[in-house]
Design a protein around this motif. Structure first.
Motif, mmCIF file in Angstrom:
data_model
loop_
_atom_site.group_PDB
_atom_site.id
_atom_site.type_symbol
_atom_site.label_atom_id
_atom_site.label_comp_id
_atom_site.label_asym_id
_atom_site.label_seq_id
_atom_site.Cartn_x
_atom_site.Cartn_y
_atom_site.Cartn_z
ATOM 1 N N ALA A 112 0.834 -1.213 0.000
ATOM 2 C CA ALA A 112 0.000 0.000 0.000
ATOM 3 C C ALA A 112 0.864 1.257 0.000
ATOM 4 N N MET A 113 1.983 1.228 0.730
ATOM 5 C CA MET A 113 2.893 2.380 0.743
ATOM 6 C C MET A 113 3.452 2.652 -0.649
ATOM 7 N N GLU A 114 3.851 1.595 -1.345
ATOM 8 C CA GLU A 114 4.415 1.787 -2.677
ATOM 9 C C GLU A 114 3.393 2.402 -3.619
ATOM 10 N N SER A 115 2.158 1.947 -3.525
ATOM 11 C CA SER A 115 1.102 2.522 -4.349
ATOM 12 C C SER A 115 0.932 4.004 -4.035
ATOM 13 N N GLY A 116 0.971 4.347 -2.752
ATOM 14 C CA GLY A 116 0.835 5.745 -2.364
ATOM 15 C C GLY A 116 1.988 6.611 -2.843
ATOM 16 N N ILE A 117 3.194 6.068 -2.811
ATOM 17 C CA ILE A 117 4.363 6.820 -3.275
ATOM 18 C C ILE A 117 4.264 7.087 -4.776
ATOM 19 N N ILE A 118 3.769 6.116 -5.526
ATOM 20 C CA ILE A 118 3.588 6.318 -6.959
ATOM 21 C C ILE A 118 2.571 7.436 -7.214
ATOM 22 N N VAL A 119 1.530 7.506 -6.378
ATOM 23 C CA VAL A 119 0.563 8.609 -6.487
ATOM 24 C C VAL A 119 1.247 9.940 -6.181
ATOM 25 N N ALA A 120 2.072 9.965 -5.142
ATOM 26 C CA ALA A 120 2.793 11.192 -4.785
ATOM 27 C C ALA A 120 3.706 11.636 -5.923
ATOM 28 N N MET A 121 4.341 10.693 -6.604
ATOM 29 C CA MET A 121 5.197 11.028 -7.738
ATOM 30 C C MET A 121 4.363 11.583 -8.888
ATOM 31 N N ALA A 122 3.148 11.063 -9.055
ATOM 32 C CA ALA A 122 2.256 11.610 -10.087
ATOM 33 C C ALA A 122 1.881 13.051 -9.760
ATOM 34 N N PHE A 123 1.661 13.339 -8.487
ATOM 35 C CA PHE A 123 1.349 14.716 -8.072
ATOM 36 C C PHE A 123 2.546 15.634 -8.332
ATOM 37 N N ASP A 124 3.739 15.132 -8.057
ATOM 38 C CA ASP A 124 4.947 15.914 -8.340
ATOM 39 C C ASP A 124 5.055 16.238 -9.825
ATOM 40 N N ARG A 125 4.801 15.258 -10.682
ATOM 41 C CA ARG A 125 4.854 15.492 -12.134
ATOM 42 C C ARG A 125 3.765 16.479 -12.551
ATOM 43 N N TYR A 126 2.585 16.376 -11.928
ATOM 44 C CA TYR A 126 1.489 17.299 -12.254
ATOM 45 C C TYR A 126 1.889 18.746 -11.953
ATOM 46 N N VAL A 127 2.435 18.980 -10.768
ATOM 47 C CA VAL A 127 2.822 20.347 -10.399
ATOM 48 C C VAL A 127 3.964 20.833 -11.283
ATOM 49 N N ALA A 128 4.941 19.958 -11.559
ATOM 50 C CA ALA A 128 6.109 20.350 -12.350
ATOM 51 C C ALA A 128 5.730 20.745 -13.774
ATOM 52 N N ILE A 129 4.699 20.107 -14.343
ATOM 53 C CA ILE A 129 4.336 20.366 -15.738
ATOM 54 C C ILE A 129 3.201 21.385 -15.853
ATOM 55 N N CYS A 130 2.217 21.274 -14.978
ATOM 56 C CA CYS A 130 1.045 22.148 -15.090
ATOM 57 C C CYS A 130 1.221 23.489 -14.378
ATOM 58 N N CYS A 249 6.398 4.090 -16.682
ATOM 59 C CA CYS A 249 6.891 2.707 -16.691
ATOM 60 C C CYS A 249 6.763 2.082 -15.304
ATOM 61 N N ALA A 250 7.063 2.855 -14.258
ATOM 62 C CA ALA A 250 6.927 2.353 -12.888
ATOM 63 C C ALA A 250 5.465 2.044 -12.565
ATOM 64 N N ILE A 251 4.555 2.890 -13.057
ATOM 65 C CA ILE A 251 3.121 2.642 -12.856
ATOM 66 C C ILE A 251 2.715 1.308 -13.471
ATOM 67 N N LEU A 252 3.129 1.079 -14.716
ATOM 68 C CA LEU A 252 2.778 -0.161 -15.408
ATOM 69 C C LEU A 252 3.388 -1.378 -14.715
ATOM 70 N N ALA A 253 4.656 -1.245 -14.285
ATOM 71 C CA ALA A 253 5.345 -2.371 -13.641
ATOM 72 C C ALA A 253 4.699 -2.746 -12.315
ATOM 73 N N PHE A 254 4.091 -1.779 -11.644
ATOM 74 C CA PHE A 254 3.486 -2.058 -10.335
ATOM 75 C C PHE A 254 2.031 -2.485 -10.442
ATOM 76 N N TYR A 255 1.228 -1.741 -11.199
ATOM 77 C CA TYR A 255 -0.217 -1.960 -11.170
ATOM 78 C C TYR A 255 -0.685 -3.120 -12.040
ATOM 79 N N ILE A 256 -0.048 -3.355 -13.169
ATOM 80 C CA ILE A 256 -0.514 -4.450 -14.036
ATOM 81 C C ILE A 256 -0.367 -5.802 -13.349
ATOM 82 N N PRO A 257 0.816 -6.175 -12.821
ATOM 83 C CA PRO A 257 0.891 -7.453 -12.085
ATOM 84 C C PRO A 257 -0.003 -7.467 -10.850
ATOM 85 N N GLY A 258 -0.090 -6.319 -10.134
ATOM 86 C CA GLY A 258 -0.926 -6.276 -8.939
ATOM 87 C C GLY A 258 -2.390 -6.537 -9.228
#
Length: 319
Positions: A112-130, A249-258
């Protein structure tokens, strides 16, 4: 302790991990790729941690989250793979009841922590680009620390009821777990009691974590794609989108097998048990192995620093 399927105990002091049911003769060969993957995961994540720690230019939100991801990956695979290898190599199948519940907590909380960290990284990318002009003021070190702590607490609190519920059941039939680790349902299915609470809770939490986190990631990337397609040139769009490549790529590697593992364990009743066990181990090992490779290859700053380490060149200036 006897390995018989029927015992007359009320509650076991130890469980017996069977390994991969039906593939006992092939386990020594199966252990070879798993051992190689585990070594790659450990070395790769330690290298990521070392590079970020020693390179001051990498002391920013994206790399702090990457370090958290590396630590989570190290714990996630180390709490399961060494025991699995000891089963395959040394026939060391016994695990203390308390140690089994502890392993269960670590597996589900760090997933669950890893999933949350991936969400946090998505938020970081959102702020950095938008909203790039406000990135440094929005994601300060204090905010990053609060987000990280919240992800850790969320994972721990969601996973804690699993071993607590498992501890209260009576195990009066068998102590043999047909698995390589103390996965929640593999353990509680041995109980001679009505385990619907455990089953429903485990299913609800898994769906809640996966679905909610994927929803937030989808919302973030919808906004990111809108911002990217509003850029004036194709080169600018490709360059900006390229900054998200490693995270995608990290999203796909984590969520597809999960997702496949959750679906297979809940609805794949006609799927062979050895497939369930093998795929569960793949889910625990493949993301920790792939993440340092993905970020090491696709992130220029990390790639340059890694090349510098291996070629013993003088300090580079990172762009």
């Amino acid at each position: 302790m006897s390995d018989s399927n029927t015992t007359d105990f009320t509650n076991p002091s130890t469980f017996i991990l069977l390994g991969i049911p039906g593939l006992e003769a092939a386990q020594i060969w199966i252990s070879i790729p798993f051992c190689i993957m585990y070594v790659i995961a450990v070395l790769g994540n330690f290298i990521i941690l070392f590079i970020v720690k020693t390179e001051l230019s990498l002391h920013g939100p994206m790399y702090y989250f990457l370090c958290m991801l590396a630590v989570t990956d190290l714990v996630l695979c180390t709490c399961t793979i060494p025991k699995m290898l000891s089963i395959f190599w040394f026939n060391s199948r016994e695990i203390d009841f308390t140690a089994c519940l502890t392993q269960m907590f670590f597996i589900h909380s760090f997933f669950a922590m890893e999933s949350g960290i991936i969400v946090a990284m998505a938020f970081d990318r959102y702020v950095a680009i938008c909203d790039p002009l406000r990135h440094s003021t929005t994601l300060t070190n204090h905010v990053v620390a609060k987000i990280s702590l919240s992800m850790v607490l969320r994972g721990a609190m969601l996973a804690l009821p699993c071993p607590l519920l498992a501890r209260q059941w009576s195990y009066c039939r068998t102590n043999i777990i047909p698995h390589t680790c103390c996965e929640h349902m593999a353990v509680v299915n041995l109980a001679c009691a009505d385990i619907r609470i455990s089953s429903y809770y485990g299913l609800t939490v898994a769906n809640l974590v996966i679905c909610l986190d994927m929803f937030f990631i989808t919302v973030s990337y919808t906004q990111i794609l809108r911002a990217i397609f509003s850029l004036p040139t194709k080169d600018a769009r490709l360059k900006t989108f390229g900054t998200c490549g490693s995270h995608l790529c990290a999203i796909l590697a984590f969520y597809i097998p999960g997702l496949f593992s959750i679906l297979a364990s809940r609805v794949g009743h006609h799927v062979a048990l050895h497939f369930h066990v093998l795929f569960a181990n793949v889910c625990l090992l493949v993301p920790p192995m792939l993440n340092p490779i993905i970020f090491g290859v696709r992130t220029k700053q990390i790639r340059d620093r890694l090349l510098q380490l291996f070629t013993h060149k003088g300090p580079n200036v990172f762009l």
